[in-house]
Motif scaffolding. Sequence first.
Motif, PDB file in Angstrom:
ATOM      1  N   GLN A 333       0.861  -1.431   0.256  1.00  0.00           N
ATOM      2  CA  GLN A 333       0.073   0.312  -0.134  1.00  0.00           C
ATOM      3  C   GLN A 333       1.263   1.251  -0.006  1.00  0.00           C
ATOM      4  N   PRO A 334       1.425   1.738  -1.228  1.00  0.00           N
ATOM      5  CA  PRO A 334       2.522   2.881  -1.036  1.00  0.00           C
ATOM      6  C   PRO A 334       1.532   4.221  -0.846  1.00  0.00           C
ATOM      7  N   LYS A 335       1.738   5.169   0.168  1.00  0.00           N
ATOM      8  CA  LYS A 335       1.709   6.186   0.737  1.00  0.00           C
ATOM      9  C   LYS A 335       2.417   7.405  -0.214  1.00  0.00           C
ATOM     10  N   VAL A 336       0.910   7.447  -0.781  1.00  0.00           N
ATOM     11  CA  VAL A 336       1.086   9.068  -1.572  1.00  0.00           C
ATOM     12  C   VAL A 336       0.789  10.105  -0.757  1.00  0.00           C
ATOM     13  N   ALA A 337       1.816  11.368  -1.639  1.00  0.00           N
ATOM     14  CA  ALA A 337       1.677  12.911  -0.336  1.00  0.00           C
ATOM     15  C   ALA A 337       1.632  13.311  -1.697  1.00  0.00           C
ATOM     16  N   ILE A 338       0.379  14.165  -2.162  1.00  0.00           N
ATOM     17  CA  ILE A 338      -0.075  14.769  -3.085  1.00  0.00           C
ATOM     18  C   ILE A 338       0.632  16.001  -2.385  1.00  0.00           C
ATOM     19  N   LEU A 339       1.473  17.191  -3.024  1.00  0.00           N
ATOM     20  CA  LEU A 339       1.878  18.047  -2.856  1.00  0.00           C
ATOM     21  C   LEU A 339       1.164  19.486  -3.341  1.00  0.00           C
ATOM     22  N   SER A 340       1.700  20.708  -2.399  1.00  0.00           N
ATOM     23  CA  SER A 340       1.380  21.873  -2.855  1.00  0.00           C
ATOM     24  C   SER A 340       2.615  22.243  -2.282  1.00  0.00           C
ATOM     25  N   ALA A 341       2.305  24.071  -2.113  1.00  0.00           N
ATOM     26  CA  ALA A 341       2.811  25.381  -0.871  1.00  0.00           C
ATOM     27  C   ALA A 341       2.406  25.213   0.024  1.00  0.00           C
ATOM     28  N   VAL A 342       1.361  25.047   0.383  1.00  0.00           N
ATOM     29  CA  VAL A 342       0.621  25.037   1.595  1.00  0.00           C
ATOM     30  C   VAL A 342       0.143  22.898   2.451  1.00  0.00           C
ATOM     31  N   GLU A 343      -0.255  22.904   3.182  1.00  0.00           N
ATOM     32  CA  GLU A 343      -0.879  21.738   3.416  1.00  0.00           C
ATOM     33  C   GLU A 343      -2.837  21.776   4.077  1.00  0.00           C
ATOM     34  N   THR A 344      -3.266  22.602   3.708  1.00  0.00           N
ATOM     35  CA  THR A 344      -4.788  22.734   3.900  1.00  0.00           C
ATOM     36  C   THR A 344      -4.941  23.113   2.824  1.00  0.00           C
ATOM     37  N   VAL A 345      -5.954  23.752   1.630  1.00  0.00           N
ATOM     38  CA  VAL A 345      -7.180  23.599   1.121  1.00  0.00           C
ATOM     39  C   VAL A 345      -6.811  25.209   0.505  1.00  0.00           C
ATOM     40  N   THR A 346      -6.859  24.835   0.319  1.00  0.00           N
ATOM     41  CA  THR A 346      -7.143  27.398   0.029  1.00  0.00           C
ATOM     42  C   THR A 346      -7.325  27.686  -1.550  1.00  0.00           C
ATOM     43  N   PRO A 347      -8.384  27.980  -1.344  1.00  0.00           N
ATOM     44  CA  PRO A 347      -8.759  27.968  -2.854  1.00  0.00           C
ATOM     45  C   PRO A 347      -7.962  28.784  -4.129  1.00  0.00           C
ATOM     46  N   THR A 348      -7.519  29.964  -3.517  1.00  0.00           N
ATOM     47  CA  THR A 348      -6.350  29.725  -4.738  1.00  0.00           C
ATOM     48  C   THR A 348      -5.249  28.871  -4.993  1.00  0.00           C
ATOM     49  N   ILE A 349      -5.071  28.331  -4.835  1.00  0.00           N
ATOM     50  CA  ILE A 349      -3.843  27.671  -4.797  1.00  0.00           C
ATOM     51  C   ILE A 349      -4.931  26.401  -5.079  1.00  0.00           C
ATOM     52  N   THR A 350      -4.946  26.070  -6.109  1.00  0.00           N
ATOM     53  CA  THR A 350      -5.388  25.166  -7.411  1.00  0.00           C
ATOM     54  C   THR A 350      -4.992  23.707  -6.481  1.00  0.00           C
ATOM     55  N   SER A 351      -4.037  23.698  -6.946  1.00  0.00           N
ATOM     56  CA  SER A 351      -3.065  22.342  -6.451  1.00  0.00           C
ATOM     57  C   SER A 351      -3.787  21.790  -5.080  1.00  0.00           C
ATOM     58  N   THR A 352      -4.050  22.608  -4.123  1.00  0.00           N
ATOM     59  CA  THR A 352      -4.193  21.854  -3.037  1.00  0.00           C
ATOM     60  C   THR A 352      -6.391  21.920  -3.155  1.00  0.00           C
ATOM     61  N   ILE A 353      -6.833  22.501  -4.377  1.00  0.00           N
ATOM     62  CA  ILE A 353      -7.552  21.500  -4.501  1.00  0.00           C
ATOM     63  C   ILE A 353      -8.564  20.572  -4.697  1.00  0.00           C
ATOM     64  N   ASP A 354      -7.336  20.121  -5.981  1.00  0.00           N
ATOM     65  CA  ASP A 354      -7.183  19.122  -6.885  1.00  0.00           C
ATOM     66  C   ASP A 354      -6.562  17.931  -5.270  1.00  0.00           C
ATOM     67  N   GLY A 370      -3.282   2.184  -2.772  1.00  0.00           N
ATOM     68  CA  GLY A 370      -2.136   2.924  -2.353  1.00  0.00           C
ATOM     69  C   GLY A 370      -3.413   4.222  -0.938  1.00  0.00           C
ATOM     70  N   VAL A 371      -3.006   4.719  -0.443  1.00  0.00           N
ATOM     71  CA  VAL A 371      -3.398   5.315   0.947  1.00  0.00           C
ATOM     72  C   VAL A 371      -2.628   6.783   0.585  1.00  0.00           C
ATOM     73  N   LEU A 372      -3.830   7.740   0.212  1.00  0.00           N
ATOM     74  CA  LEU A 372      -3.058   9.194   0.091  1.00  0.00           C
ATOM     75  C   LEU A 372      -3.514  10.190   0.645  1.00  0.00           C
ATOM     76  N   ASP A 373      -2.518  10.873   0.785  1.00  0.00           N
ATOM     77  CA  ASP A 373      -3.037  12.283   1.644  1.00  0.00           C
ATOM     78  C   ASP A 373      -2.424  13.654   1.496  1.00  0.00           C
ATOM     79  N   GLY A 374      -3.245  14.380   1.031  1.00  0.00           N
ATOM     80  CA  GLY A 374      -2.994  15.799   0.638  1.00  0.00           C
ATOM     81  C   GLY A 374      -4.157  16.858   0.577  1.00  0.00           C
ATOM     82  N   PRO A 375      -3.540  18.149   0.041  1.00  0.00           N
ATOM     83  CA  PRO A 375      -2.604  18.748  -0.060  1.00  0.00           C
ATOM     84  C   PRO A 375      -1.442  18.409   1.351  1.00  0.00           C
ATOM     85  N   LEU A 376      -0.003  18.648   1.130  1.00  0.00           N
ATOM     86  CA  LEU A 376       0.507  18.490   2.249  1.00  0.00           C
ATOM     87  C   LEU A 376       1.798  19.713   1.664  1.00  0.00           C
TER      88      LEU A 376
END
Length: 468
Positions: A333-354, A370-376
């Motif tokens: 079960q690979p641990k998948v970190a979905i990266l962004s500049a911040v770790e909170t969902v921020t409407p002005t940063i599209t990658s956090t919403i994705d 896999g096990v997913l977590d993000g944004p991180l």
Amino acid sequence: MKADLQYIENRTFDEIAIGDSAQLVRTLRQQDIELFAVMSGDVNPAHVDVEYAKTDIFHEVIAHGMWGGALISAVLGTELPGPGTIYLNQSLSFRRPVGLGDTVTVTVTAKQKQAEGKRILFDCVCLNDEGQKVIIGEAEVIAPSSKVRRPRVTLPEVHLHERGASYQKLFDACEALAPIRVAVVHPCDSVSLSGALQASARGLIEPILIGPREKVDAAAQEAGLSLQGVERLDAPHSHAAAELAVAMVREGKAQSIMKGKLHTDELMGAIVNKDLGLRTERRMSHVYAIDVPHYPKPLLITDAAITIYPDLMDKRDIIQNAIDLGHALGLAQPKVAILSAVETVTPTITSTIDAAALCMMANRGQITGGVLDGPLAFDNAISPTAAEAKGIRSEVAGDADILVAPDLEAGNMIAKQLIYLAGADAAGIVLGARVPIILTSRADGVLTRLVSCALAQIYSHHQQAAGR
């Protein structure tokens, strides 16, 4: 820190009496042995080769004898007499070995003083956990005549890294696998040609060299390589070589494609051709497998080479490709970190919403295995300390197997920074096509090319076993 631990202070000749002593206690670690070997150049297999040590007289890895001698020197130089001490003579008798995990107590005791020259003779004894003598001896020093009290110097951190150590597990896994047939496209320079032939010699691949015969021969001659017994197909130029390699895969005559001396766009153009290429229902993406010093396991980073600005569904495929590679490498079960500049969902940063959407897609079964977590943010994806400091608690934070970049620019910069600033080694393949694509760069060395071939071999056999 206590005030007395912040300073180092000596005891002068006049302050030392017969019978005065000082101690140091140290437990032998693997790092101690490795550091001593690096510093001294002493790579006696009794100290650094586990398999050899099992057959040696003590049947285990033991410390260098002078490691204990260095501890005696440390007591004399820092405690008794301390700063200002000048070593004159040292005798040592080695009575027992010191093994990994053994705790050694080093004691120096003043036994004779000579006013002329301010000389002191010390008894030196090193005892193990059981109170047995492992080293005994005598040290003669010139003791300092004036007091010295100095701030204790903070030593630099030392990190040991054996290059490619984590890749050895890949090579070990390949030993039980049959080599895969690989169409090597336009291997018309010594680097790409030698990489393919060395991978063949390691039993990773059976290369099929596709390109202009004269240019391939010239590259072999330049590198001093023999092409005897190697399958070859003549193609007038790189574009034709790429098309022929794709055709071989479509006909079931090759299980992978390896890039030679041609532009990536030219090779990928033939692969993604809608009518004659190797497309599947999955978006193609590149996955780096990076051996990072001080990270406890290989780190998969995606996508740093194919999809420039992936949308949400592209990212779904990019993640699934990386998870599939993780499965092939033995991660249940690979641990998948979905990266962004911040770790909170921020409407002005599209990658956090994705990132949030992708986690929900995993919950709904649209991404599996896999096990997913993000944004991180990058730090709390790979550092338990950073994740703890920010109050992030998940299976992924601080222990990621896979880092998913928000776009190609970010992914490429992450990978290149690890390679050029952190001393990491990187290999990688393109997934999502009918077969894995070994997409190396002109700047890649032999290790990178070999590991990329190993990844393709492991992944290909995994896919075959899964009936894909």
